[in-house]
Design an enzyme around this catalytic site. Structure first.
Site, PDB file in Angstrom:
ATOM      1  N   SER A  12     -24.966  14.253  46.958  1.00  0.00           N
ATOM      2  CA  SER A  12     -24.018  14.636  46.251  1.00  0.00           C
ATOM      3  C   SER A  12     -24.187  13.775  44.703  1.00  0.00           C
ATOM      4  CB  SER A  12     -22.652  13.955  46.623  1.00  0.00           C
ATOM      5  OG  SER A  12     -21.659  13.657  45.653  1.00  0.00           O
ATOM      6  N   HIS A  36     -24.859  19.060  46.644  1.00  0.00           N
ATOM      7  CA  HIS A  36     -23.100  18.854  46.991  1.00  0.00           C
ATOM      8  C   HIS A  36     -22.494  18.679  45.645  1.00  0.00           C
ATOM      9  CE1 HIS A  36     -19.586  17.823  49.315  1.00  0.00           C
ATOM     10  NE2 HIS A  36     -19.227  17.064  48.457  1.00  0.00           N
ATOM     11  N   ASP A  38     -19.061  17.690  43.524  1.00  0.00           N
ATOM     12  CA  ASP A  38     -17.706  17.375  43.837  1.00  0.00           C
ATOM     13  C   ASP A  38     -16.827  17.951  42.626  1.00  0.00           C
ATOM     14  OD1 ASP A  38     -17.823  15.884  46.458  1.00  0.00           O
ATOM     15  OD2 ASP A  38     -19.319  14.727  45.412  1.00  0.00           O
ATOM     16  N   MET A  40     -13.241  17.617  40.992  1.00  0.00           N
ATOM     17  CA  MET A  40     -11.984  16.981  41.102  1.00  0.00           C
ATOM     18  C   MET A  40     -11.092  17.411  39.883  1.00  0.00           C
ATOM     19  SD  MET A  40     -13.247  13.269  42.314  1.00  0.00           S
ATOM     20  CE  MET A  40     -14.662  12.975  43.234  1.00  0.00           C
ATOM     21  N   HIS A  69     -17.325  20.787  46.580  1.00  0.00           N
ATOM     22  CA  HIS A  69     -16.141  20.339  47.329  1.00  0.00           C
ATOM     23  C   HIS A  69     -15.253  20.195  46.367  1.00  0.00           C
ATOM     24  CE1 HIS A  69     -14.969  16.388  49.370  1.00  0.00           C
ATOM     25  NE2 HIS A  69     -14.132  17.339  49.702  1.00  0.00           N
ATOM     26  N   MET A  71     -11.930  19.103  45.378  1.00  0.00           N
ATOM     27  CA  MET A  71     -10.853  18.529  45.644  1.00  0.00           C
ATOM     28  C   MET A  71      -9.721  18.569  44.400  1.00  0.00           C
ATOM     29  SD  MET A  71     -13.469  15.083  46.515  1.00  0.00           S
ATOM     30  CE  MET A  71     -14.597  15.877  45.937  1.00  0.00           C
ATOM     31  N   MET A 140     -13.629  14.092  56.212  1.00  0.00           N
ATOM     32  CA  MET A 140     -14.229  13.094  55.209  1.00  0.00           C
ATOM     33  C   MET A 140     -14.205  11.746  55.946  1.00  0.00           C
ATOM     34  SD  MET A 140     -14.477  14.483  52.215  1.00  0.00           S
ATOM     35  CE  MET A 140     -14.643  12.787  51.214  1.00  0.00           C
ATOM     36  N   ASP A 178     -18.954  13.430  54.797  1.00  0.00           N
ATOM     37  CA  ASP A 178     -19.058  13.072  53.394  1.00  0.00           C
ATOM     38  C   ASP A 178     -18.351  11.915  53.122  1.00  0.00           C
ATOM     39  OD1 ASP A 178     -18.807  12.893  50.724  1.00  0.00           O
ATOM     40  OD2 ASP A 178     -17.808  14.881  50.261  1.00  0.00           O
TER      41      ASP A 178
HETATM   42  C1  DX5 Z   1     -16.148  11.560  47.199  1.00  0.00           C
HETATM   43  C2  DX5 Z   1     -16.997  12.621  47.367  1.00  0.00           C
HETATM   44  C3  DX5 Z   1     -18.511  12.430  47.787  1.00  0.00           C
HETATM   45  C4  DX5 Z   1     -19.133  11.282  47.279  1.00  0.00           C
HETATM   46  C5  DX5 Z   1     -19.806  10.597  48.158  1.00  0.00           C
HETATM   47  O1  DX5 Z   1     -14.742  11.737  47.208  1.00  0.00           O
HETATM   48  O2  DX5 Z   1     -16.451  13.543  47.986  1.00  0.00           O
HETATM   49  O3  DX5 Z   1     -19.264  13.618  47.832  1.00  0.00           O
HETATM   50  O4  DX5 Z   1     -19.937  11.711  46.170  1.00  0.00           O
HETATM   51  O5  DX5 Z   1     -20.491   9.481  47.735  1.00  0.00           O
HETATM   52  P1  DX5 Z   1     -20.984   8.383  48.712  1.00  0.00           P
HETATM   53  O6  DX5 Z   1     -22.306   8.911  49.478  1.00  0.00           O
HETATM   54  O7  DX5 Z   1     -21.450   7.382  47.809  1.00  0.00           O
HETATM   55  O8  DX5 Z   1     -19.834   7.880  49.515  1.00  0.00           O
HETATM   56 ZN    ZN Z   2     -17.746  15.431  48.267  1.00  0.00          ZN
END
Ligand code: DX5
Ligand code: ZN
Length: 229
Positions: A12, A36, A38, A40, A69, A71, A140, A178
């Site tokens: 990620s 990956h 993210d 948001m 992903h 969110m 998660m 994740d």
């Molecule tokens: C958090 C994200 C993750 C995040 C994971 O909401 O969905 O993908 O980047 O980061 P680490 O591996 O540092 O927990």
């Molecule tokens: Zn994620």
């Protein structure tokens, strides 16, 4: 259909140097299987990251498998723009979906493989009715929103239950983890039956992300191949 034949590594970039996003992705290309991303919106989670324009720009620099992903409160609204960016897979949070079946149909219409993600407090039962229509499940292991949080070991029973449900269903559904996955917790995730490993800060907060990715690659490659499911 995603044929899972090996353990997949999906770094990620959330905690990468986002001003150098293309370079950061290039650093793990050839080592990791997926990248990956993210996405948001500041509503579904209290953080705001990138959206389709950034993903589209990144696509001009990378042919990697883009695992997005989502969110966001309205993931379906993003699907046409993400299809333009040729993302390969989206995971949508079941908590954000009034009609998961319609959302999965919209992803299929957009030509994007789709998975369903669950926050830690959401029971696995929320996604089981859709198991025969998803390519991936993502329980998660932190509250979504930020990288660098501690792994929630109390989510391991949910991962084991997801593995049992997938195997009982007999379809190839990837099981992604994740949040807080590092050199220690990755082993617990493997033992629980996960086969796609999102790893953020343990790779991109390292001095040498490529070297860190290679260390995870070595751990995953030691695992017996589960076989095409
Ligand atoms: C958090 C994200 C993750 C995040 C994971 O909401 O969905 O993908 O980047 O980061 P680490 O591996 O540092 O927990
Ligand atoms: Zn994620």
């Amino acid at each position: 259909m995603i044929a899972i034949v090996t353990m997949r590594l999906a770094p990620s970039v959330l905690n990468a140097d986002l001003a150098r996003l293309a370079d950061q992705v290039a650093a793990i290309d050839g080592i990791a299987d997926w990248v990956h991303l993210d996405i948001m919106d500041g509503h579904f989670v209290p953080n705001l990251t990138m959206g389709p324009p950034v993903v589209n720009s990144l696509r001009r620099h990378s042919d990697m498998f883009f695992d997005c992903h989502l969110m966001v409160s309205d993931p379906v609204a993003l699907l046409p723009a993400l299809a333009e960016a040729r993302v390969d897979l989206v995971s949508m949070h079941v908590e954000a979906l009034a009609d998961p079946g319609a959302a999965l149909a919209a992803a299929a219409d957009a030509g994007i493989a789709a998975g369903l993600a669950l926050k830690p407090g959401t029971p696995l039962e929320a996604v089981l009715p859709w198991l025969d229509r998803v390519e991936l499940l993502l329980p998660m292991t932190v509250e979504p929103g930020f990288g660098g949080q501690s792994f929630m070991a109390d989510q391991l029973p949910k991962i084991r239950a997801a593995r049992a449900a997938i195997d009982a269903g007999g379809r190839a559904v990837a099981l992604q983890v994740d949040g807080g996955v590092n050199q220690d917790t990755v082993l617990d995730c493997l033992a629980a039956g996960a086969d796609v490993f999102v790893i953020g800060s343990a790779i991109f907060a390292a001095d040498d992300p490529a070297a860190a990715a290679r260390r995870f690659r070595a751990v995953l490659d030691r695992e017996p191949v589960r076989g095409e499911r």
